[in-house]
Write a protein that holds these residues in place. Structure first.
Motif, PDB file in Angstrom:
ATOM      1  N   PRO A  32       0.553   8.636  17.423  1.00 45.60           N
ATOM      2  CA  PRO A  32       0.647   9.375  16.159  1.00 45.60           C
ATOM      3  C   PRO A  32       0.970   8.473  14.969  1.00 45.60           C
ATOM      4  O   PRO A  32       0.523   8.729  13.849  1.00 45.60           O
ATOM      5  N   CYS A  33       1.739   7.408  15.212  1.00 47.89           N
ATOM      6  CA  CYS A  33       2.057   6.457  14.131  1.00 47.89           C
ATOM      7  C   CYS A  33       0.785   5.781  13.638  1.00 47.89           C
ATOM      8  O   CYS A  33       0.597   5.594  12.429  1.00 47.89           O
ATOM      9  N   LEU A  34      -0.081   5.403  14.567  1.00 51.29           N
ATOM     10  CA  LEU A  34      -1.327   4.734  14.198  1.00 51.29           C
ATOM     11  C   LEU A  34      -2.253   5.697  13.458  1.00 51.29           C
ATOM     12  O   LEU A  34      -2.975   5.286  12.543  1.00 51.29           O
ATOM     13  N   MET A  35      -2.217   6.972  13.839  1.00 46.81           N
ATOM     14  CA  MET A  35      -3.024   7.973  13.130  1.00 46.81           C
ATOM     15  C   MET A  35      -2.486   8.195  11.715  1.00 46.81           C
ATOM     16  O   MET A  35      -3.254   8.483  10.794  1.00 46.81           O
ATOM     17  N   LEU A  36      -1.182   8.048  11.539  1.00 50.11           N
ATOM     18  CA  LEU A  36      -0.556   8.260  10.240  1.00 50.11           C
ATOM     19  C   LEU A  36      -0.777   7.084   9.291  1.00 50.11           C
ATOM     20  O   LEU A  36      -0.758   7.251   8.068  1.00 50.11           O
ATOM     21  N   ALA A  37      -1.010   5.906   9.828  1.00 51.36           N
ATOM     22  CA  ALA A  37      -1.114   4.677   9.022  1.00 51.36           C
ATOM     23  C   ALA A  37      -2.068   4.789   7.835  1.00 51.36           C
ATOM     24  O   ALA A  37      -1.696   4.415   6.715  1.00 51.36           O
ATOM     25  N   PRO A  38      -3.300   5.292   8.007  1.00 50.36           N
ATOM     26  CA  PRO A  38      -4.193   5.376   6.840  1.00 50.36           C
ATOM     27  C   PRO A  38      -3.685   6.346   5.765  1.00 50.36           C
ATOM     28  O   PRO A  38      -3.924   6.146   4.574  1.00 50.36           O
ATOM     29  N   ILE A  39      -2.974   7.374   6.175  1.00 49.54           N
ATOM     30  CA  ILE A  39      -2.403   8.334   5.215  1.00 49.54           C
ATOM     31  C   ILE A  39      -1.325   7.632   4.383  1.00 49.54           C
ATOM     32  O   ILE A  39      -1.287   7.760   3.156  1.00 49.54           O
ATOM     33  N   ILE A  40      -0.468   6.873   5.060  1.00 50.96           N
ATOM     34  CA  ILE A  40       0.594   6.142   4.368  1.00 50.96           C
ATOM     35  C   ILE A  40      -0.028   5.118   3.407  1.00 50.96           C
ATOM     36  O   ILE A  40       0.444   4.933   2.283  1.00 50.96           O
ATOM     37  N   GLU A  41      -1.103   4.473   3.838  1.00 48.58           N
ATOM     38  CA  GLU A  41      -1.806   3.499   2.990  1.00 48.58           C
ATOM     39  C   GLU A  41      -2.330   4.168   1.722  1.00 48.58           C
ATOM     40  O   GLU A  41      -2.173   3.644   0.612  1.00 48.58           O
ATOM     41  N   GLU A  42      -2.936   5.337   1.858  1.00 49.31           N
ATOM     42  CA  GLU A  42      -3.458   6.068   0.700  1.00 49.31           C
ATOM     43  C   GLU A  42      -2.340   6.487  -0.243  1.00 49.31           C
ATOM     44  O   GLU A  42      -2.479   6.412  -1.463  1.00 49.31           O
ATOM     45  N   ILE A  43      -1.223   6.929   0.319  1.00 42.66           N
ATOM     46  CA  ILE A  43      -0.082   7.334  -0.503  1.00 42.66           C
ATOM     47  C   ILE A  43       0.446   6.140  -1.289  1.00 42.66           C
ATOM     48  O   ILE A  43       0.811   6.267  -2.456  1.00 42.66           O
ATOM     49  N   SER A  44       0.472   4.968  -0.647  1.00 50.04           N
ATOM     50  CA  SER A  44       0.961   3.773  -1.350  1.00 50.04           C
ATOM     51  C   SER A  44       0.089   3.463  -2.562  1.00 50.04           C
ATOM     52  O   SER A  44       0.589   3.036  -3.604  1.00 50.04           O
ATOM     53  N   LYS A  45      -1.212   3.694  -2.445  1.00 50.48           N
ATOM     54  CA  LYS A  45      -2.122   3.462  -3.566  1.00 50.48           C
ATOM     55  C   LYS A  45      -1.948   4.542  -4.639  1.00 50.48           C
ATOM     56  O   LYS A  45      -1.906   4.236  -5.832  1.00 50.48           O
ATOM     57  N   LYS A  46      -1.871   5.784  -4.205  1.00 53.25           N
ATOM     58  CA  LYS A  46      -1.774   6.911  -5.139  1.00 53.25           C
ATOM     59  C   LYS A  46      -0.496   6.848  -5.972  1.00 53.25           C
ATOM     60  O   LYS A  46      -0.503   7.201  -7.149  1.00 53.25           O
ATOM     61  N   TYR A  47       0.595   6.397  -5.356  1.00 52.68           N
ATOM     62  CA  TYR A  47       1.886   6.402  -6.049  1.00 52.68           C
ATOM     63  C   TYR A  47       2.327   5.018  -6.518  1.00 52.68           C
ATOM     64  O   TYR A  47       3.486   4.834  -6.884  1.00 52.68           O
ATOM     65  N   GLU A  48       1.405   4.072  -6.540  1.00 55.58           N
ATOM     66  CA  GLU A  48       1.745   2.731  -7.022  1.00 55.58           C
ATOM     67  C   GLU A  48       2.281   2.823  -8.446  1.00 55.58           C
ATOM     68  O   GLU A  48       1.710   3.493  -9.296  1.00 55.58           O
TER      69      GLU A  48
END
Length: 105
Positions: A32-48
């Protein structure tokens, strides 16, 4: 800035230096952590520029995971001004994490 990978020794400094910090506690062997990784990556970009996004590998930074009582991964914590402002256990939709950040902003 992208996702940062703080160590136990610089974690408090990270929290003090930033208004809002989202931290993903994960491990390389956790599906589940690996499945979550792309979501966390997108959030990091969105909230930069608005929030800092960090990932903490619980196998590498055990003391940090113990300090925040991480019993199950993935667990995502949101901090505001150094204080815990939200906790989500298990993988969730991006909207859940975004709402946590928005509440802390």
């Amino acid at each position: 800035m992208g996702i940062i990978h703080p160590s136990t020794k610089d974690f408090d400094q990270l929290l003090q230096a930033n208004e809002v910090v989202l931290v993903d506690f994960w491990a390389t062997w956790c599906g589940p952590c690996l499945m979550l990784a792309p979501i966390i990556e997108e959030i990091s970009k969105k909230y930069e520029g608005k929030a800092v996004v960090a990932k903490v590998d619980v196998d590498v930074e055990r003391a940090l995971a113990e300090h925040y009582q991480i019993m199950s991964i993935p667990t995502v914590l949101v901090f505001k001004k150094g204080k815990l402002a939200g906790r989500e256990i298990g993988a969730a939709a991006a909207s859940v994490y975004e709402a946590m950040i928005e509440k802390a902003l």
